[in-house]
Design a protein around this motif. Structure first.
Motif, PDB file in Angstrom:
ATOM      1  N   ALA A 154     -93.056  64.298-107.496  1.00  0.00           N
ATOM      2  CA  ALA A 154     -93.838  66.209-106.976  1.00  0.00           C
ATOM      3  C   ALA A 154     -92.492  66.847-106.308  1.00  0.00           C
ATOM      4  O   ALA A 154     -92.690  67.922-105.759  1.00  0.00           O
ATOM      5  CB  ALA A 154     -95.067  65.400-106.401  1.00  0.00           C
ATOM      6  N   GLN A 155     -91.800  65.851-105.751  1.00  0.00           N
ATOM      7  CA  GLN A 155     -91.043  66.631-104.808  1.00  0.00           C
ATOM      8  C   GLN A 155     -89.720  67.722-106.012  1.00  0.00           C
ATOM      9  O   GLN A 155     -88.972  68.260-105.213  1.00  0.00           O
ATOM     10  CB  GLN A 155     -90.505  65.778-104.519  1.00  0.00           C
ATOM     11  CG  GLN A 155     -90.416  64.677-103.697  1.00  0.00           C
ATOM     12  CD  GLN A 155     -91.589  65.428-102.358  1.00  0.00           C
ATOM     13  OE1 GLN A 155     -90.934  66.475-101.598  1.00  0.00           O
ATOM     14  NE2 GLN A 155     -92.390  65.028-101.633  1.00  0.00           N
ATOM     15  N   HIS A 156     -89.624  67.954-107.283  1.00  0.00           N
ATOM     16  CA  HIS A 156     -89.213  68.566-107.712  1.00  0.00           C
ATOM     17  C   HIS A 156     -89.525  69.937-108.564  1.00  0.00           C
ATOM     18  O   HIS A 156     -91.356  69.423-109.280  1.00  0.00           O
ATOM     19  CB  HIS A 156     -88.233  67.743-108.865  1.00  0.00           C
ATOM     20  CG  HIS A 156     -87.119  66.575-107.972  1.00  0.00           C
ATOM     21  ND1 HIS A 156     -86.534  67.134-107.164  1.00  0.00           N
ATOM     22  CD2 HIS A 156     -87.646  65.305-107.609  1.00  0.00           C
ATOM     23  CE1 HIS A 156     -85.734  65.662-106.374  1.00  0.00           C
ATOM     24  NE2 HIS A 156     -87.218  64.952-106.831  1.00  0.00           N
ATOM     25  N   PRO A 157     -89.423  70.615-109.647  1.00  0.00           N
ATOM     26  CA  PRO A 157     -90.017  71.735-109.423  1.00  0.00           C
ATOM     27  C   PRO A 157     -90.177  71.812-110.992  1.00  0.00           C
ATOM     28  O   PRO A 157     -89.558  73.005-111.959  1.00  0.00           O
ATOM     29  CB  PRO A 157     -89.403  73.083-108.811  1.00  0.00           C
ATOM     30  CG  PRO A 157     -88.090  72.331-108.312  1.00  0.00           C
ATOM     31  CD  PRO A 157     -88.080  70.723-108.612  1.00  0.00           C
ATOM     32  N   TRP A 158     -91.167  70.955-111.755  1.00  0.00           N
ATOM     33  CA  TRP A 158     -91.006  70.619-112.816  1.00  0.00           C
ATOM     34  C   TRP A 158     -91.984  71.770-113.724  1.00  0.00           C
ATOM     35  O   TRP A 158     -92.729  72.041-113.204  1.00  0.00           O
ATOM     36  CB  TRP A 158     -91.779  69.009-113.265  1.00  0.00           C
ATOM     37  CG  TRP A 158     -90.585  67.912-112.408  1.00  0.00           C
ATOM     38  CD1 TRP A 158     -90.745  66.991-111.370  1.00  0.00           C
ATOM     39  CD2 TRP A 158     -89.707  66.805-113.188  1.00  0.00           C
ATOM     40  NE1 TRP A 158     -90.315  66.313-111.465  1.00  0.00           N
ATOM     41  CE2 TRP A 158     -89.358  66.213-112.183  1.00  0.00           C
ATOM     42  CE3 TRP A 158     -88.804  67.564-114.494  1.00  0.00           C
ATOM     43  CZ2 TRP A 158     -88.440  65.265-112.470  1.00  0.00           C
ATOM     44  CZ3 TRP A 158     -88.050  65.968-114.196  1.00  0.00           C
ATOM     45  CH2 TRP A 158     -87.802  65.919-113.485  1.00  0.00           C
ATOM     46  N   GLN A 159     -91.540  72.072-115.021  1.00  0.00           N
ATOM     47  CA  GLN A 159     -92.144  72.632-115.803  1.00  0.00           C
ATOM     48  C   GLN A 159     -93.654  72.235-115.855  1.00  0.00           C
ATOM     49  O   GLN A 159     -94.460  72.704-116.062  1.00  0.00           O
ATOM     50  CB  GLN A 159     -91.346  73.339-116.281  1.00  0.00           C
ATOM     51  CG  GLN A 159     -90.482  74.389-117.269  1.00  0.00           C
ATOM     52  CD  GLN A 159     -90.204  74.273-118.141  1.00  0.00           C
ATOM     53  OE1 GLN A 159     -90.870  75.385-119.106  1.00  0.00           O
ATOM     54  NE2 GLN A 159     -88.903  75.086-118.615  1.00  0.00           N
ATOM     55  N   SER A 160     -93.049  71.070-115.829  1.00  0.00           N
ATOM     56  CA  SER A 160     -94.668  70.291-116.027  1.00  0.00           C
ATOM     57  C   SER A 160     -94.504  68.347-115.794  1.00  0.00           C
ATOM     58  O   SER A 160     -93.774  67.639-116.265  1.00  0.00           O
ATOM     59  CB  SER A 160     -94.920  70.380-117.737  1.00  0.00           C
ATOM     60  OG  SER A 160     -94.032  69.938-118.580  1.00  0.00           O
ATOM     61  N   LEU A 161     -95.198  67.823-115.630  1.00  0.00           N
ATOM     62  CA  LEU A 161     -95.135  66.330-115.033  1.00  0.00           C
ATOM     63  C   LEU A 161     -96.396  65.748-115.434  1.00  0.00           C
ATOM     64  O   LEU A 161     -97.670  66.132-114.717  1.00  0.00           O
ATOM     65  CB  LEU A 161     -94.812  66.829-113.760  1.00  0.00           C
ATOM     66  CG  LEU A 161     -94.512  65.128-113.290  1.00  0.00           C
ATOM     67  CD1 LEU A 161     -93.068  64.537-113.524  1.00  0.00           C
ATOM     68  CD2 LEU A 161     -94.708  65.056-111.950  1.00  0.00           C
ATOM     69  N   HIS A 162     -96.826  64.616-116.021  1.00  0.00           N
ATOM     70  CA  HIS A 162     -97.625  63.948-116.782  1.00  0.00           C
ATOM     71  C   HIS A 162     -97.471  62.796-115.724  1.00  0.00           C
ATOM     72  O   HIS A 162     -96.372  61.894-116.475  1.00  0.00           O
ATOM     73  CB  HIS A 162     -97.953  64.651-117.423  1.00  0.00           C
ATOM     74  CG  HIS A 162     -99.502  63.399-118.957  1.00  0.00           C
ATOM     75  ND1 HIS A 162     -99.960  63.578-118.029  1.00  0.00           N
ATOM     76  CD2 HIS A 162     -99.420  62.387-119.427  1.00  0.00           C
ATOM     77  CE1 HIS A 162    -101.059  62.549-118.194  1.00  0.00           C
ATOM     78  NE2 HIS A 162    -100.576  62.094-119.431  1.00  0.00           N
TER      79      HIS A 162
END
Length: 263
Positions: free
Chosen positions: A183-191
């Motif tokens: 969660a430290q990175h600005p992903w467009q989407s993360l599942h």
């Protein structure tokens, strides 16, 4: 080849492990020729990763901790770059997949430029990193915007059967620590999802070789006063293991964090 320091890297989110990378590389190189006879859980998690069909999968793909290689025909990448810290694994991989580019290197210091790959795949490799958040940061760095990642990471709670038998096992990262690091990175989407995978074996020796035969390690607890080679110890251990047996065989359980992300 990237730096293979024997000192743990700086701590991120409490995930540092102090296993010397040279030792890890040596163990996995020695296991290269036998790996595909023992990689039961790796095959299960690979199938689960490859079944995810809502990630883009064309373009350049990077396989981190590639071992003897994975067939990506269902994904149809334009090219595959296979990275592993163990040169023995890469030699085996090149025989299996001659079209793949092989690179010997460390996941915590990927030898690639920013935005180099359209997809990153890693199956049961990142748990061996000394600094998992550093490896995740490197994955994010080398991915192109819009690129996808599919990762499977062994988490704490795995191999409870070995602990029941008094055997020493690696302390894996807790699931919530892995999720925090991602969660430290600005992903467009993360599942992310935590899944349990269980394999069954005919006997204790087969069970243990599913670990040792792929390059990992297992040993007697330091307080047991015995090694795995002693006849008396083996006799006692086999008797204890029979208590674990089910109608499917002797179980070995893994907790795996499955990750699907888009940059």
């Amino acid at each position: 080849m990237s730096n293979m320091s024997h000192e743990p890297l700086a701590s991120h989110a409490g995930l540092v492990q102090s296993v010397p990378l040279g030792d890890v590389a040596g163990r996995f190189s020695k296991a290269a020729t036998a790996y595909e006879r023992h990689n039961r859980v790796q095959r299960l998690t690979a199938e689960a990763l490859l079944d995810w069909d809502d990630c883009p999968h064309s373009g350049k793909l990077l396989d981190i901790g590639a071992g003897p290689g994975t067939a990506f025909a269902t994904l149809g990448p334009q090219s595959v770059t296979a990275l592993d810290i163990a040169s023995g694994m890469l030699k085996q991989l090149k025989g299996n997949f001659p079209d793949y580019q092989v690179v010997c290197g460390n996941a915590e210091q990927l030898p690639f430029g920013d935005d180099s790959f359209d997809a990153v795949y890693s199956n049961l490799a990142l748990q061996w990193c000394g600094d998992i958040p550093a490896a995740l940061a490197e994955i994010f760095r080398v991915m192109r915007p819009g690129g996808s990642a599919r990762l499977a990471i062994v988490a704490r709670g795995s191999l409870p059967e070995l602990q029941t038998l008094g055997l020493r096992v690696k302390v894996f990262a807790a699931e919530h620590k892995l999720e925090q690091a991602l969660a430290q990175h600005p992903w467009q989407s993360l599942h992310t999802q935590s899944r349990t995978f269980q394999c069954h074996f005919a006997n204790l020796r087969e069970l243990l070789y599913s670990i040792k035969g792929v390059g990992a390690s297992v040993g007697a607890d330091k307080n047991s006063g015995a090694g795995l080679k002693g006849k008396g110890f083996w006799h006692t251990l086999n008797g204890q293991a029979e208590v674990l047996r089910t109608d499917k065989g002797m179980p070995l359980t893994y907790r795996i964090v499955m990750v699907q992300a888009r940059k």
